[in-house]
Design an enzyme around this catalytic site. Structure first.
Site, PDB file in Angstrom:
ATOM      1  N   HIS A  51       0.824  -1.211   0.000  1.00  0.00           N
ATOM      2  CA  HIS A  51       0.000   0.000   0.000  1.00  0.00           C
ATOM      3  C   HIS A  51       0.856   1.259   0.000  1.00  0.00           C
ATOM      4  O   HIS A  51       0.992   1.943   1.019  1.00  0.00           O
ATOM      5  CB  HIS A  51      -0.953  -0.014   1.199  1.00  0.00           C
ATOM      6  CG  HIS A  51      -2.116  -0.936   1.022  1.00  0.00           C
ATOM      7  ND1 HIS A  51      -2.851  -1.441   2.056  1.00  0.00           N
ATOM      8  CD2 HIS A  51      -2.681  -1.430  -0.117  1.00  0.00           C
ATOM      9  CE1 HIS A  51      -3.825  -2.207   1.575  1.00  0.00           C
ATOM     10  NE2 HIS A  51      -3.727  -2.230   0.262  1.00  0.00           N
ATOM     11  N   HIS A  84      -0.312  -8.757   0.921  1.00  0.00           N
ATOM     12  CA  HIS A  84      -1.360  -8.907   1.941  1.00  0.00           C
ATOM     13  C   HIS A  84      -1.960 -10.306   1.974  1.00  0.00           C
ATOM     14  O   HIS A  84      -2.660 -10.654   2.910  1.00  0.00           O
ATOM     15  CB  HIS A  84      -2.489  -7.896   1.666  1.00  0.00           C
ATOM     16  CG  HIS A  84      -1.966  -6.530   1.347  1.00  0.00           C
ATOM     17  ND1 HIS A  84      -1.775  -6.082   0.048  1.00  0.00           N
ATOM     18  CD2 HIS A  84      -1.539  -5.540   2.150  1.00  0.00           C
ATOM     19  CE1 HIS A  84      -1.266  -4.855   0.078  1.00  0.00           C
ATOM     20  NE2 HIS A  84      -1.114  -4.504   1.333  1.00  0.00           N
ATOM     21  N   GLU A 136      -5.690  -7.915   3.665  1.00  0.00           N
ATOM     22  CA  GLU A 136      -5.099  -8.995   4.486  1.00  0.00           C
ATOM     23  C   GLU A 136      -6.196  -9.719   5.266  1.00  0.00           C
ATOM     24  O   GLU A 136      -6.173 -10.952   5.403  1.00  0.00           O
ATOM     25  CB  GLU A 136      -4.058  -8.428   5.451  1.00  0.00           C
ATOM     26  CG  GLU A 136      -3.411  -9.536   6.282  1.00  0.00           C
ATOM     27  CD  GLU A 136      -2.522  -9.025   7.406  1.00  0.00           C
ATOM     28  OE1 GLU A 136      -1.885  -7.969   7.245  1.00  0.00           O
ATOM     29  OE2 GLU A 136      -2.468  -9.700   8.448  1.00  0.00           O
ATOM     30  N   THR A 174      -1.664  -8.429  10.866  1.00  0.00           N
ATOM     31  CA  THR A 174      -0.250  -8.245  11.251  1.00  0.00           C
ATOM     32  C   THR A 174       0.113  -6.791  11.539  1.00  0.00           C
ATOM     33  O   THR A 174       1.164  -6.534  12.120  1.00  0.00           O
ATOM     34  CB  THR A 174       0.668  -8.742  10.117  1.00  0.00           C
ATOM     35  OG1 THR A 174       0.312  -8.053   8.914  1.00  0.00           O
ATOM     36  CG2 THR A 174       0.573 -10.242   9.923  1.00  0.00           C
ATOM     37  N   SER A 232      -2.469   2.625   3.820  1.00  0.00           N
ATOM     38  CA  SER A 232      -1.489   1.778   4.507  1.00  0.00           C
ATOM     39  C   SER A 232      -1.855   1.654   5.973  1.00  0.00           C
ATOM     40  O   SER A 232      -1.801   2.626   6.727  1.00  0.00           O
ATOM     41  CB  SER A 232      -0.092   2.380   4.357  1.00  0.00           C
ATOM     42  OG  SER A 232       0.770   1.848   5.337  1.00  0.00           O
TER      43      SER A 232
END
Ligand code: SF4
Length: 319
Positions: A51, A84, A136, A174, A232
């Site tokens: 990102h 991701h 993700e 994460t 992001s």
């Protein structure tokens, strides 16, 4: 020289350590670059490889085409999955269409996918702590057809009604805020004391280290600038970490977005960068601050990261 100019000439930029690219981002970009070298352009990339608008634009110029749906990839072509990660359904669709796939999923995201598979095989329902709609989260939730429950905050935990409180586990995205995740995990443990947790926390080393670096830097600053793109996750969390400490903090995708008013009268300006933001952008931000009159730069002490992930088979040989 005006009073403001004098103040800025005496001001200094504090640089967080570590900042910028993590091992998963380095690897993902290298996979795209090597695939283009090996197969020629175009190479299709499902979703932004990481990102960051600068990175995506750079790879686009080198021959990458970014798509959101696999149906946009013409038959016989190569597709790369972004850092991701993807759901099982996306993987199966690529296979059924006979596409050549390189998987740039960060190995630390894959670790979470493996946890999900194991816990589902053991008959556990799984609570995922993450941000709805983030790729993700979609990829991790999509590792199993059922039994996944997404929570974004403590209210979501309170609303959970799971079938067997003795067979519940949790995983996390994460790139969460370490502190926010800790509060949500505490709420989960209070509600479901038998909940199984990951052997090693899912929030990755890069997220943890960058947030720790901002926690160290922010109290020394009058303002913090985070280099990162709006989508992001880990960059947004860095800005929040500084803001939660009462320091005005801003996120910029490019040095042109810096508003001179942000630094007017400030003595210490903290600069950091999210895990998907290249050092070139952090340096461009520093150059812009110099232009605005800030002369001094001081790199703070912090963890030196020394992590690298292997490339996928077929791309691992020296270029
Ligand atoms: S931020 Fe963490 S999980 Fe994401 S790519 Fe980097 S190392 Fe991997």
């Amino acid at each position: 020289m005006s009073i403001t100019d004098t103040t800025l000439a005496e001001a200094e930029i504090l640089l967080a350590q570590p900042r910028g690219f993590c091992a998963g981002v380095d690897r993902a970009i290298e996979i795209v670059e090597r695939a283009i070298k090996l197969h020629g352009s175009p190479i299709y990339v499902r979703h932004e490889i990481v990102h960051n608008a600068y990175v995506v634009e750079d790879l686009r110029k080198k021959g990458a085409i970014f798509i959101e749906q696999l149906e946009e990839v013409p038959a016989g072509n190569t597709v790369i999955f972004s850092a991701h990660g993807v759901s099982k359904a996306v993987r199966a669709e690529a296979e059924s269409r006979g596409l050549r796939v390189y998987d740039a999923t960060c190995p630390l995201v894959t670790k979470v996918h493996i946890e999900v598979a194991k816990m589902r095989a053991d008959g556990f329902d799984i609570v995922m702590i993450g941000h709805k709609g983030h790729p993700e989260v979609e990829g991790t939730m999509g590792q199993t057809g059922e039994g996944m429950h997404l929570v974004e905050d403590i209210e979501d935990v309170q609303a959970l009604a799971l079938p067997d409180p003795e067979r519940i586990a949790f995983v996390t995205q994460t790139t969460l805020s370490v502190d926010d995740a800790a509060e949500i995990i505490a709420a989960l443990k209070a509600k479901y004391p038998a909940i199984r947790e990951p052997k090693k926390q899912d929030i990755c080393y890069a997220t943890q280290n960058r947030q720790d670096a901002v926690k160290f830097m922010a109290p020394q600053c009058d303002v913090v600038i985070v280099v990162g793109s709006p989508n992001s996750s880990n960059s947004n969390r860095l800005r929040e970490v500084a803001e939660k400490r009462g320091i005005p903090s801003y996120m910029v995708d490019s040095p042109t977005q810096i508003d001179p008013a942000w630094i007017e009268g400030k003595r210490r300006i903290g600069v950091t960068a999210g895990a998907s933001a290249p050092e070139a952008l952090a340096q461009a931000v520093i150059a812009r601050l110099h232009e605005l009159g800030v002369r001094n730069v001081r790199a703070l002490e912090g963890i030196e990261e020394n992590i690298a992930f292997p490339l996928p088979r077929g791309l691992g040989l020296p270029a």
